[in-house]
Enzyme design. Sequence first.
Site, PDB file in Angstrom:
ATOM      1  N   GLY A 171       0.782  -1.233   0.000  1.00 13.90           N
ATOM      2  CA  GLY A 171       0.000   0.000   0.000  1.00 13.90           C
ATOM      3  C   GLY A 171       0.810   1.277   0.000  1.00 13.90           C
ATOM      4  N   SER A 172       2.023   1.232  -0.561  1.00 11.42           N
ATOM      5  CA  SER A 172       2.821   2.468  -0.556  1.00 11.42           C
ATOM      6  C   SER A 172       2.220   3.535  -1.472  1.00 11.42           C
ATOM      7  CB  SER A 172       4.279   2.184  -0.920  1.00 11.42           C
ATOM      8  OG  SER A 172       4.402   1.834  -2.272  1.00 11.42           O
ATOM      9  N   MET A 196      -4.472  -6.761  -6.785  1.00  9.89           N
ATOM     10  CA  MET A 196      -3.951  -7.862  -7.602  1.00  9.89           C
ATOM     11  C   MET A 196      -5.014  -8.806  -8.156  1.00  9.89           C
ATOM     12  SD  MET A 196      -0.875  -6.946  -7.754  1.00  9.89           S
ATOM     13  CE  MET A 196      -0.129  -8.336  -8.611  1.00  9.89           C
ATOM     14  N   ASN A 204      -5.918   2.965 -12.370  1.00  8.37           N
ATOM     15  CA  ASN A 204      -4.927   1.971 -11.943  1.00  8.37           C
ATOM     16  C   ASN A 204      -3.536   2.530 -12.200  1.00  8.37           C
ATOM     17  OD1 ASN A 204      -3.822  -0.609 -11.181  1.00  8.37           O
ATOM     18  ND2 ASN A 204      -3.488  -1.055 -13.355  1.00  8.37           N
ATOM     19  N   SER A 229       2.742   3.736 -15.482  1.00  8.41           N
ATOM     20  CA  SER A 229       1.644   4.401 -16.177  1.00  8.41           C
ATOM     21  C   SER A 229       0.412   4.431 -15.287  1.00  8.41           C
ATOM     22  CB  SER A 229       1.258   3.617 -17.442  1.00  8.41           C
ATOM     23  OG  SER A 229       2.385   3.330 -18.258  1.00  8.41           O
ATOM     24  N   THR A 257     -10.268  -0.269 -18.066  1.00 10.64           N
ATOM     25  CA  THR A 257     -11.298  -0.773 -18.972  1.00 10.64           C
ATOM     26  C   THR A 257     -11.315  -2.281 -18.824  1.00 10.64           C
ATOM     27  OG1 THR A 257      -9.711  -0.985 -20.767  1.00 10.64           O
ATOM     28  CG2 THR A 257     -10.905   1.103 -20.625  1.00 10.64           C
ATOM     29  N   LEU A 310      -7.439  -5.790 -19.827  1.00 10.01           N
ATOM     30  CA  LEU A 310      -6.422  -5.630 -18.797  1.00 10.01           C
ATOM     31  C   LEU A 310      -5.278  -4.696 -19.221  1.00 10.01           C
ATOM     32  CD1 LEU A 310      -5.711  -6.783 -15.981  1.00 10.01           C
ATOM     33  CD2 LEU A 310      -4.308  -8.464 -17.169  1.00 10.01           C
ATOM     34  N   ASP A 311      -5.027  -3.694 -18.391  1.00 11.60           N
ATOM     35  CA  ASP A 311      -3.898  -2.775 -18.591  1.00 11.60           C
ATOM     36  C   ASP A 311      -3.922  -2.082 -19.958  1.00 11.60           C
ATOM     37  OD1 ASP A 311      -2.930  -3.417 -16.044  1.00 11.60           O
ATOM     38  OD2 ASP A 311      -1.741  -5.074 -16.792  1.00 11.60           O
ATOM     39  N   GLN A 362       8.799   6.859  -8.647  1.00 10.64           N
ATOM     40  CA  GLN A 362       8.045   7.688  -9.613  1.00 10.64           C
ATOM     41  C   GLN A 362       6.546   7.435  -9.527  1.00 10.64           C
ATOM     42  OE1 GLN A 362       9.749  10.121 -10.799  1.00 10.64           O
ATOM     43  NE2 GLN A 362      11.488   9.127  -9.776  1.00 10.64           N
ATOM     44  N   GLU A 363       6.163   6.197  -9.216  1.00  9.07           N
ATOM     45  CA  GLU A 363       4.736   5.908  -9.002  1.00  9.07           C
ATOM     46  C   GLU A 363       4.180   6.854  -7.932  1.00  9.07           C
ATOM     47  OE1 GLU A 363       3.595   1.795  -8.460  1.00  9.07           O
ATOM     48  OE2 GLU A 363       5.364   1.084  -9.527  1.00  9.07           O
TER      49      GLU A 363
HETATM   50  N1  NHR Z   1      -9.085  -5.286 -14.058  1.00  9.76           N
HETATM   51  C1  NHR Z   1      -9.433  -4.904 -15.287  1.00  9.76           C
HETATM   52  N2  NHR Z   1     -10.614  -5.306 -15.759  1.00  9.76           N
HETATM   53  N3  NHR Z   1      -8.671  -4.108 -16.057  1.00  9.76           N
HETATM   54  C2  NHR Z   1      -7.477  -3.706 -15.606  1.00  9.76           C
HETATM   55  O1  NHR Z   1      -6.721  -2.944 -16.387  1.00  9.76           O
HETATM   56  C3  NHR Z   1      -7.038  -4.096 -14.318  1.00  9.76           C
HETATM   57  C4  NHR Z   1      -7.901  -4.905 -13.562  1.00  9.76           C
HETATM   58  C5  NHR Z   1      -7.527  -5.351 -12.283  1.00  9.76           C
HETATM   59  C6  NHR Z   1      -6.305  -5.023 -11.780  1.00  9.76           C
HETATM   60  C7  NHR Z   1      -4.048  -4.053 -12.040  1.00  9.76           C
HETATM   61  C8  NHR Z   1      -3.116  -4.931 -12.877  1.00  9.76           C
HETATM   62  C9  NHR Z   1      -1.760  -4.329 -13.091  1.00  9.76           C
HETATM   63  O2  NHR Z   1      -1.616  -3.123 -13.076  1.00  9.76           O
HETATM   64  C10 NHR Z   1      -5.424  -4.252 -12.540  1.00  9.76           C
HETATM   65  C11 NHR Z   1      -5.793  -3.762 -13.796  1.00  9.76           C
HETATM   66  C12 NHR Z   1      -3.630  -8.309 -11.341  1.00  9.76           C
HETATM   67  C13 NHR Z   1      -3.377  -9.162 -12.413  1.00  9.76           C
HETATM   68  C14 NHR Z   1      -3.515 -10.651 -12.253  1.00  9.76           C
HETATM   69  O3  NHR Z   1      -3.151 -11.410 -13.147  1.00  9.76           O
HETATM   70  C15 NHR Z   1      -3.033  -8.606 -13.618  1.00  9.76           C
HETATM   71  C16 NHR Z   1      -2.953  -7.230 -13.748  1.00  9.76           C
HETATM   72  C17 NHR Z   1      -3.220  -6.385 -12.680  1.00  9.76           C
HETATM   73  C18 NHR Z   1      -3.550  -6.938 -11.472  1.00  9.76           C
HETATM   74  N4  NHR Z   1      -4.055 -11.148 -11.123  1.00  9.76           N
HETATM   75  C19 NHR Z   1      -4.302 -12.567 -10.822  1.00  9.76           C
HETATM   76  C20 NHR Z   1      -5.796 -12.894 -11.022  1.00  9.76           C
HETATM   77  O4  NHR Z   1      -6.065 -14.065 -11.305  1.00  9.76           O
HETATM   78  C21 NHR Z   1      -3.984 -12.897  -9.390  1.00  9.76           C
HETATM   79  C22 NHR Z   1      -2.554 -12.645  -9.027  1.00  9.76           C
HETATM   80  C23 NHR Z   1      -2.333 -12.647  -7.526  1.00  9.76           C
HETATM   81  O5  NHR Z   1      -3.305 -12.771  -6.744  1.00  9.76           O
HETATM   82  O6  NHR Z   1      -1.171 -12.496  -7.122  1.00  9.76           O
HETATM   83  O7  NHR Z   1      -6.643 -12.009 -10.826  1.00  9.76           O
HETATM   84  O8  NHR Z   1      -0.790  -5.090 -13.350  1.00  9.76           O
HETATM   85  C1  GAR Z   2       3.312  -1.141  -7.412  1.00  9.36           C
HETATM   86  O1  GAR Z   2       4.566  -1.184  -8.026  1.00  9.36           O
HETATM   87  C2  GAR Z   2       2.208  -1.199  -8.449  1.00  9.36           C
HETATM   88  O2  GAR Z   2       2.523  -0.488  -9.618  1.00  9.36           O
HETATM   89  C3  GAR Z   2       2.160  -2.672  -8.729  1.00  9.36           C
HETATM   90  O3  GAR Z   2       2.353  -3.299  -7.492  1.00  9.36           O
HETATM   91  C4  GAR Z   2       3.051  -2.419  -6.611  1.00  9.36           C
HETATM   92  C5  GAR Z   2       2.197  -2.162  -5.403  1.00  9.36           C
HETATM   93  O4  GAR Z   2       2.904  -1.452  -4.436  1.00  9.36           O
HETATM   94  N1  GAR Z   2       0.923  -3.048  -9.287  1.00  9.36           N
HETATM   95  C6  GAR Z   2       0.782  -4.160  -9.975  1.00  9.36           C
HETATM   96  O5  GAR Z   2       1.709  -4.880 -10.268  1.00  9.36           O
HETATM   97  C7  GAR Z   2      -0.638  -4.479 -10.339  1.00  9.36           C
HETATM   98  N2  GAR Z   2      -0.672  -5.767 -10.901  1.00  9.36           N
HETATM   99  P1  GAR Z   2       2.160  -0.758  -3.240  1.00  9.36           P
HETATM  100  O6  GAR Z   2       1.214  -1.807  -2.651  1.00  9.36           O
HETATM  101  O7  GAR Z   2       3.246  -0.428  -2.285  1.00  9.36           O
HETATM  102  O8  GAR Z   2       1.443   0.439  -3.776  1.00  9.36           O
END
Ligand code: NHR
Ligand code: GAR
Length: 204
Positions: free
Chosen positions: A12-13, A84, A101, A130, A135, A138-139, A167-168
């Site tokens: 949660g940083s 996640m 996101n 970014s 939407t 994903l991403d 930078q985030e």
């Molecule tokens: N949901 C949608 N519909 N669209 C996006 O752009 C999303 C989203 C949910 C989360 C964050 C994302 C990232 O920035 C995010 C963007 C989790 C996974 C994933 O594969 C992928 C991308 C992102 C977040 N999650 C697994 C799953 O089955 C579980 C992985 C785990 O629990 O560790 O959901 O990268």
């Molecule tokens: C951050 O680097 C974020 O961009 C990334 O996880 C970290 C969370 O850090 N997000 C993803 O990879 C989403 N799939 P934080 O919990 O300290 O904010």
Amino acid sequence: MKRIVILISGRGSNMQAMVEAGLPVVAVISNRADAAGLAYAAGRGIATAVVPHRDYTTREAFDAALAQAVDGYRPDLVVLAGFMRILTDSFVRRYQGHLLNIHPSLLPAFPGLETHARALAAGVKLHGCSVHFVTAELDHGPIVIQAAVPVLPHDDEAKLAARVLAQEHRIYPQAARWFLDGKLVIEGGVVRVEGDHPQQLYAP
Ligand code: NHR
Ligand code: GAR
């Protein structure tokens, strides 16, 4: 006063950076009870909630419970910060245009997970992060702001991740502020900021 609800899964940083930037964070919700960020939020007097994904048999059922928790805080903006779990179409549609996101790559490069390892393996010389509107794909949503950092010869995943994370913590509060101030305009899938505000940052 506008209201932000933040969804986290871990440290949660990025959530902390928003709170410290003085943004109106009214609640922090996690899919994991052990997310470290929950303790920080509670310590700052911010409401917290846990919706454990393991308690639900389908993504639809989890997302419905999550949406119910989110709606209880009546947010203007919902922020994914290291959240996640992939969200269903119906969840995304419910908050469309109000859901941001941060992704740890220069999208459209490296969508999905393990972005820093994949950037190192690809040998890219610039990497970064970014902020985008979420939407169903994903991403892939409209990009609000990006920060680039160099990839250096002796980098490993941890060093590169730390350089990106710094930078985030700059660009995510900025993007949320623009949103709450009504400065973001999406035209044909492209985000513009009203006024003279750079949507990119390079941190050598
Ligand atoms: N949901 C949608 N519909 N669209 C996006 O752009 C999303 C989203 C949910 C989360 C964050 C994302 C990232 O920035 C995010 C963007 C989790 C996974 C994933 O594969 C992928 C991308 C992102 C977040 N999650 C697994 C799953 O089955 C579980 C992985 C785990 O629990 O560790 O959901 O990268
Ligand atoms: C951050 O680097 C974020 O961009 C990334 O996880 C970290 C969370 O850090 N997000 C993803 O990879 C989403 N799939 P934080 O919990 O300290 O904010």
